[in-house]
Write a protein that holds these residues in place. Structure first.
Motif, short mmCIF file in Angstrom:
data_model
loop_
_atom_site.label_atom_id
_atom_site.label_comp_id
_atom_site.label_asym_id
_atom_site.label_seq_id
_atom_site.Cartn_x
_atom_site.Cartn_y
_atom_site.Cartn_z
N GLY A 190 0.97 -1.21 -0.15
CA GLY A 190 -0.13 0.08 -0.15
C GLY A 190 0.86 1.04 0.10
O GLY A 190 2.17 1.33 -0.30
N THR A 191 0.20 2.39 0.03
CA THR A 191 0.63 3.64 0.16
C THR A 191 0.10 4.49 1.10
O THR A 191 -1.07 4.22 1.69
CB THR A 191 0.66 4.63 -1.25
N SER A 192 0.45 5.96 1.38
CA SER A 192 0.10 6.66 2.54
C SER A 192 -1.43 7.09 2.02
O SER A 192 -2.25 7.27 2.60
CB SER A 192 0.89 7.79 2.67
N SER A 193 -1.49 7.14 0.61
CA SER A 193 -2.83 7.78 0.21
C SER A 193 -3.86 6.47 0.01
O SER A 193 -5.05 6.74 -0.17
CB SER A 193 -2.63 8.50 -1.03
N GLN A 194 -3.34 5.28 -0.28
CA GLN A 194 -4.12 4.10 -0.29
C GLN A 194 -3.49 2.89 0.47
O GLN A 194 -2.83 2.07 0.44
CB GLN A 194 -4.08 3.36 -1.74
N PRO A 195 -3.77 3.01 2.05
CA PRO A 195 -3.35 2.18 2.92
C PRO A 195 -3.86 0.73 2.30
O PRO A 195 -4.92 0.46 2.02
CB PRO A 195 -4.10 2.38 4.14
N SER A 196 -3.20 -0.19 2.81
CA SER A 196 -3.50 -1.58 2.59
C SER A 196 -2.73 -2.46 3.72
O SER A 196 -1.70 -2.06 4.44
CB SER A 196 -2.87 -2.10 1.18
N ASN A 197 -3.12 -3.65 3.94
CA ASN A 197 -2.97 -4.83 5.23
C ASN A 197 -1.95 -5.49 5.01
O ASN A 197 -1.72 -6.25 3.91
CB ASN A 197 -4.05 -4.99 5.69
N LEU A 198 -1.32 -6.10 6.08
CA LEU A 198 -0.51 -7.17 6.10
C LEU A 198 -1.22 -8.09 7.24
O LEU A 198 -1.18 -7.88 8.46
CB LEU A 198 1.13 -6.92 6.41
N LEU A 199 -1.51 -9.36 6.56
CA LEU A 199 -2.31 -10.43 7.54
C LEU A 199 -1.52 -11.46 7.39
O LEU A 199 -1.43 -12.10 6.69
CB LEU A 199 -3.55 -10.54 7.34
N VAL A 200 -0.99 -12.18 8.55
CA VAL A 200 -0.23 -13.27 8.60
C VAL A 200 -0.75 -14.28 9.64
O VAL A 200 -0.99 -14.31 10.64
CB VAL A 200 1.26 -13.23 8.89
N ALA A 201 -1.15 -15.52 8.86
CA ALA A 201 -1.76 -16.77 9.80
C ALA A 201 -0.87 -17.80 9.69
O ALA A 201 -1.23 -18.99 9.74
CB ALA A 201 -3.15 -17.05 9.48
N THR A 231 -1.57 -4.11 10.51
CA THR A 231 -0.56 -5.19 10.48
C THR A 231 -0.91 -6.14 11.43
O THR A 231 -1.18 -5.97 12.92
CB THR A 231 0.89 -4.92 10.86
N GLY A 232 -1.50 -7.55 11.02
CA GLY A 232 -2.09 -8.43 12.20
C GLY A 232 -1.37 -9.86 12.08
O GLY A 232 -1.10 -10.54 11.02
N PHE A 233 -1.02 -10.37 13.11
CA PHE A 233 -0.27 -11.57 12.96
C PHE A 233 -1.21 -12.62 13.88
O PHE A 233 -1.57 -12.15 15.01
CB PHE A 233 1.12 -11.55 13.70
N GLY A 234 -1.67 -13.62 13.50
CA GLY A 234 -2.27 -14.59 14.57
C GLY A 234 -3.83 -14.30 14.44
O GLY A 234 -4.73 -15.20 15.16
N ILE A 235 -4.32 -13.79 13.70
CA ILE A 235 -5.85 -13.27 13.90
C ILE A 235 -6.65 -14.54 13.29
O ILE A 235 -7.83 -14.85 13.79
CB ILE A 235 -6.07 -12.03 12.76
N PHE A 236 -6.07 -15.01 11.80
CA PHE A 236 -6.95 -15.92 11.13
C PHE A 236 -6.32 -17.33 11.66
O PHE A 236 -6.75 -18.22 10.83
CB PHE A 236 -7.14 -15.99 9.74
N GLY A 237 -5.18 -17.39 12.42
CA GLY A 237 -4.57 -18.77 12.54
C GLY A 237 -3.23 -18.24 13.07
O GLY A 237 -2.89 -17.31 13.16
N PRO A 238 -2.43 -19.19 13.80
CA PRO A 238 -1.36 -19.12 14.24
C PRO A 238 -0.33 -18.50 13.36
O PRO A 238 -0.20 -19.08 12.12
CB PRO A 238 -0.88 -20.44 14.80
N GLY A 239 0.18 -17.44 13.58
CA GLY A 239 1.27 -16.72 12.78
C GLY A 239 2.44 -16.46 13.52
O GLY A 239 2.39 -16.10 14.86
#
Length: 208
Positions: free
Chosen positions: A160-171, A189-197
């Protein structure tokens, strides 16, 4: 290409192979793209290949849609094992690695407008080894539901960018290692939300 009528590998040695339908390429085909050649996924197509690698004459370009963000390329894994692509991946669409797909990117300047997803690839994953990849993010940004996402040897991943934020999800697993190896996120930024990360940062790697 319309509907596939062959089996085996696909070597693009010159010009462009345009994948114009969802079934235009065999799902397990081993694709090589040589210098000056292009694998182009037409707008709105969801294509699947078995693996992606440099050709014997070097490495070319993969284009995932010109303007349609719904365009999709899935690399599904086959008996080729781990492969390396040093060319450029670009376009408006998204890239998915699934099953046993194991791909290393060493080229710089790759950028996609959609998402990057690793799913159901417990033995595979994506490694950015000294190369660079920018993921604008259509909906999920970068999602790691299986396998390992690794950024090594000075590689960079921009999400992503500052004008178009985008996520990092790690399971699953993520590794950032080596001086200059950097993952930059602009959204959640999320770790372990959808499974162990798990996240491993070492030897000068950075998550910013």
């Amino acid at each position: 290409a319309g509907n596939d009528s062959y089996a085996g590998s696909t070597d693009i040695s010159a010009g462009a192979l345009v994948v114009a339908s969802n079934t235009a390429t065999p799902g397990q085909t081993f694709v090589t793209v040589n210098t000056g050649a292009t694998l182009a996924i037409a707008d709105g197509v969801s294509a699947r290949i078995g693996s992606l690698a440099d050709g014997p004459l070097g490495s070319g370009t993969v284009l995932i849609g010109l303007i349609d963000p719904a365009t999709q390329l899935t690399i599904g894994g086959n008996s080729a094992g781990s492969t390396t692509f040093s060319g450029t991946i670009m376009g408006a669409g998204s890239l998915t690695l699934s099953d046993a797909a194991s791909l290393t990117l060493t080229g710089t300047g790759s950028a996609i407008g959609g998402d990057l997803e690793l799913c159901n690839c417990s033995t595979g994953g994506l490694t950015i080894d000294g190369g660079s990849l920018s993921v604008a993010g259509l909906s999920m940004g970068v999602s790691v539901f299986g396998g390992t996402l690794a950024v090594t040897n000075g590689g960079t991943l921009q999400i992503g960018t500052s004008s178009q934020p985008s996520n990092l999800l790690v399971a699953s697993n993520m590794t950032i290692t080596g001086p200059g190896s950097t993952v930059t996120t602009s959204g959640f930024t999320g770790f372990g939300i959808f499974g162990p990360g798990t996240l491993t940062i070492s030897n000068g790697g950075m998550l910013v």
